[in-house]
Motif scaffolding. Structure first.
Motif, PDB file in Angstrom:
ATOM      1  N   ARG A  20       0.888  -1.154   0.000  1.00 38.11           N
ATOM      2  CA  ARG A  20       0.000   0.000   0.000  1.00 38.11           C
ATOM      3  C   ARG A  20       0.926   1.203   0.000  1.00 38.11           C
ATOM      4  O   ARG A  20       1.555   1.516   1.004  1.00 38.11           O
ATOM      5  N   LEU A  21       1.046   1.866  -1.124  1.00 34.57           N
ATOM      6  CA  LEU A  21       2.057   2.907  -1.296  1.00 34.57           C
ATOM      7  C   LEU A  21       1.566   4.299  -0.919  1.00 34.57           C
ATOM      8  O   LEU A  21       2.378   5.210  -0.762  1.00 34.57           O
ATOM      9  N   LEU A  22       0.258   4.486  -0.797  1.00 28.05           N
ATOM     10  CA  LEU A  22      -0.281   5.794  -0.426  1.00 28.05           C
ATOM     11  C   LEU A  22      -0.403   5.893   1.089  1.00 28.05           C
ATOM     12  O   LEU A  22      -0.680   4.908   1.769  1.00 28.05           O
ATOM     13  N   ASP A  23      -0.228   7.102   1.595  1.00 32.54           N
ATOM     14  CA  ASP A  23      -0.335   7.333   3.033  1.00 32.54           C
ATOM     15  C   ASP A  23      -1.695   7.866   3.448  1.00 32.54           C
ATOM     16  O   ASP A  23      -2.165   7.560   4.537  1.00 32.54           O
ATOM     17  N   ARG A  24      -2.319   8.683   2.586  1.00 33.84           N
ATOM     18  CA  ARG A  24      -3.635   9.200   2.948  1.00 33.84           C
ATOM     19  C   ARG A  24      -4.333   9.835   1.757  1.00 33.84           C
ATOM     20  O   ARG A  24      -3.682  10.229   0.783  1.00 33.84           O
ATOM     21  N   LEU A  25      -5.641   9.891   1.872  1.00 35.39           N
ATOM     22  CA  LEU A  25      -6.477  10.597   0.916  1.00 35.39           C
ATOM     23  C   LEU A  25      -6.587  12.032   1.399  1.00 35.39           C
ATOM     24  O   LEU A  25      -6.996  12.277   2.535  1.00 35.39           O
ATOM     25  N   LEU A  26      -6.224  12.976   0.542  1.00 36.09           N
ATOM     26  CA  LEU A  26      -6.265  14.392   0.924  1.00 36.09           C
ATOM     27  C   LEU A  26      -7.620  15.014   0.618  1.00 36.09           C
ATOM     28  O   LEU A  26      -8.042  15.947   1.296  1.00 36.09           O
ATOM     29  N   GLY A  27      -8.280  14.532  -0.431  1.00 33.40           N
ATOM     30  CA  GLY A  27      -9.572  15.080  -0.809  1.00 33.40           C
ATOM     31  C   GLY A  27     -10.130  14.339  -1.997  1.00 33.40           C
ATOM     32  O   GLY A  27      -9.389  13.705  -2.740  1.00 33.40           O
ATOM     33  N   HIS A  28     -11.456  14.417  -2.146  1.00 30.42           N
ATOM     34  CA  HIS A  28     -12.080  13.797  -3.313  1.00 30.42           C
ATOM     35  C   HIS A  28     -13.458  14.404  -3.544  1.00 30.42           C
ATOM     36  O   HIS A  28     -14.039  15.022  -2.647  1.00 30.42           O
ATOM     37  N   ASP A  29     -13.936  14.243  -4.772  1.00 30.90           N
ATOM     38  CA  ASP A  29     -15.316  14.556  -5.100  1.00 30.90           C
ATOM     39  C   ASP A  29     -15.785  13.468  -6.059  1.00 30.90           C
ATOM     40  O   ASP A  29     -15.144  12.417  -6.153  1.00 30.90           O
ATOM     41  N   ALA A  30     -16.855  13.686  -6.783  1.00 30.54           N
ATOM     42  CA  ALA A  30     -17.441  12.630  -7.618  1.00 30.54           C
ATOM     43  C   ALA A  30     -16.508  12.149  -8.727  1.00 30.54           C
ATOM     44  O   ALA A  30     -16.583  10.992  -9.143  1.00 30.54           O
ATOM     45  N   THR A  31     -15.595  12.998  -9.202  1.00 31.01           N
ATOM     46  CA  THR A  31     -14.758  12.602 -10.339  1.00 31.01           C
ATOM     47  C   THR A  31     -13.257  12.766 -10.115  1.00 31.01           C
ATOM     48  O   THR A  31     -12.471  12.372 -10.978  1.00 31.01           O
ATOM     49  N   THR A  32     -12.848  13.327  -8.983  1.00 28.85           N
ATOM     50  CA  THR A  32     -11.419  13.557  -8.768  1.00 28.85           C
ATOM     51  C   THR A  32     -11.007  13.164  -7.355  1.00 28.85           C
ATOM     52  O   THR A  32     -11.839  13.097  -6.448  1.00 28.85           O
ATOM     53  N   ALA A  33      -9.712  12.932  -7.193  1.00 28.16           N
ATOM     54  CA  ALA A  33      -9.155  12.673  -5.860  1.00 28.16           C
ATOM     55  C   ALA A  33      -7.707  13.133  -5.833  1.00 28.16           C
ATOM     56  O   ALA A  33      -7.016  13.149  -6.854  1.00 28.16           O
ATOM     57  N   ARG A  34      -7.277  13.465  -4.638  1.00 26.61           N
ATOM     58  CA  ARG A  34      -5.889  13.853  -4.390  1.00 26.61           C
ATOM     59  C   ARG A  34      -5.423  13.042  -3.190  1.00 26.61           C
ATOM     60  O   ARG A  34      -6.058  13.059  -2.142  1.00 26.61           O
ATOM     61  N   SER A  35      -4.320  12.305  -3.369  1.00 30.25           N
ATOM     62  CA  SER A  35      -3.751  11.459  -2.316  1.00 30.25           C
ATOM     63  C   SER A  35      -2.306  11.854  -2.082  1.00 30.25           C
ATOM     64  O   SER A  35      -1.703  12.566  -2.883  1.00 30.25           O
ATOM     65  N   GLU A  36      -1.751  11.343  -0.989  1.00 32.16           N
ATOM     66  CA  GLU A  36      -0.373  11.659  -0.620  1.00 32.16           C
ATOM     67  C   GLU A  36       0.426  10.388  -0.396  1.00 32.16           C
ATOM     68  O   GLU A  36      -0.082   9.410   0.155  1.00 32.16           O
ATOM     69  N   ALA A  37       1.674  10.437  -0.829  1.00 34.49           N
ATOM     70  CA  ALA A  37       2.643   9.378  -0.548  1.00 34.49           C
ATOM     71  C   ALA A  37       3.943  10.048  -0.112  1.00 34.49           C
ATOM     72  O   ALA A  37       4.447  10.931  -0.818  1.00 34.49           O
ATOM     73  N   VAL A  38       4.452   9.636   1.033  1.00 32.85           N
ATOM     74  CA  VAL A  38       5.747  10.123   1.501  1.00 32.85           C
ATOM     75  C   VAL A  38       6.717   8.959   1.363  1.00 32.85           C
ATOM     76  O   VAL A  38       6.500   7.893   1.935  1.00 32.85           O
ATOM     77  N   LEU A  39       7.758   9.162   0.588  1.00 30.40           N
ATOM     78  CA  LEU A  39       8.706   8.083   0.289  1.00 30.40           C
ATOM     79  C   LEU A  39       9.764   7.997   1.389  1.00 30.40           C
ATOM     80  O   LEU A  39      10.737   8.729   1.388  1.00 30.40           O
ATOM     81  N   GLY A  40       9.529   7.092   2.317  1.00 28.08           N
ATOM     82  CA  GLY A  40      10.455   6.911   3.422  1.00 28.08           C
ATOM     83  C   GLY A  40      11.579   5.947   3.067  1.00 28.08           C
ATOM     84  O   GLY A  40      11.542   5.273   2.032  1.00 28.08           O
TER      85      GLY A  40
END
Length: 154
Positions: A20-40
């Motif tokens: 699971r490479l993503l750390d969190r969902l930052l935001g979303h709506d019906a057609t878009t999303a923004r997620s975050e990944a911090v490469l440790g």
């Protein structure tokens, strides 16, 4: 784009750590999303302080999965398995990403019909676009039937 639901990423993606490479969902709506990944430094694809550019495809695919998962959760449905079928126009710096990078994965649904989805995706680092692709994904109604078919058992 907003997040009103407090779902951790583990509840939106069927992936288990360390893939699971993503750390969190930052935001979303019906057609878009923004997620975050911090490469440790413990990132499963880190080698000599770098993560290959090709990993950007999986980051984008998981961003699409987080979007679909959030939509399912908002409807009160279970998160279902999906499959990355292909990509078009993948562009990224061949040097890839550095351990320590904080990446934002932005996905925008261009088409969704009968479980087939097409997303325009990008990865941003410090506000600059560092990778882009158009992904085609499939989310079957019954993923168990697909798994059975792939194993070759009736």
């Amino acid at each position: 784009m907003s997040v009103n639901e407090p779902w951790p990423i583990a509840e939106l993606l069927p992936h288990a750590p360390p893939l699971r490479l993503l750390d969190r969902l930052l935001g979303h709506d019906a057609t878009t999303a923004r997620s975050e990944a911090v490469l440790g430094p413990d990132h499963p694809f880190a080698r000599a302080g770098r993560v290959g550019a090709h990993v950007g495809l999986e980051l984008m695919a998981q961003g699409c999965g987080a979007h679909v998962g959030a939509l399912a959760r908002a409807r009160g449905e279970a998160v279902r398995l999906g499959f990355l079928l292909g990509s078009r126009d993948f562009r990224a710096d061949p040097a890839g990403f550095a351990v320590g990078d904080r990446l934002e994965i932005v996905v925008a649904q261009a088409m969704n019909e009968a479980g087939m989805g097409v997303y325009d995706c990008r990865i941003e680092r410090d506000g600059a676009v560092v990778a882009t692709a158009r992904l085609t994904l499939y989310q079957p109604e019954d993923p168990a039937a697909i798994a059975t078919m792939m194993r070759g058992t009736p």
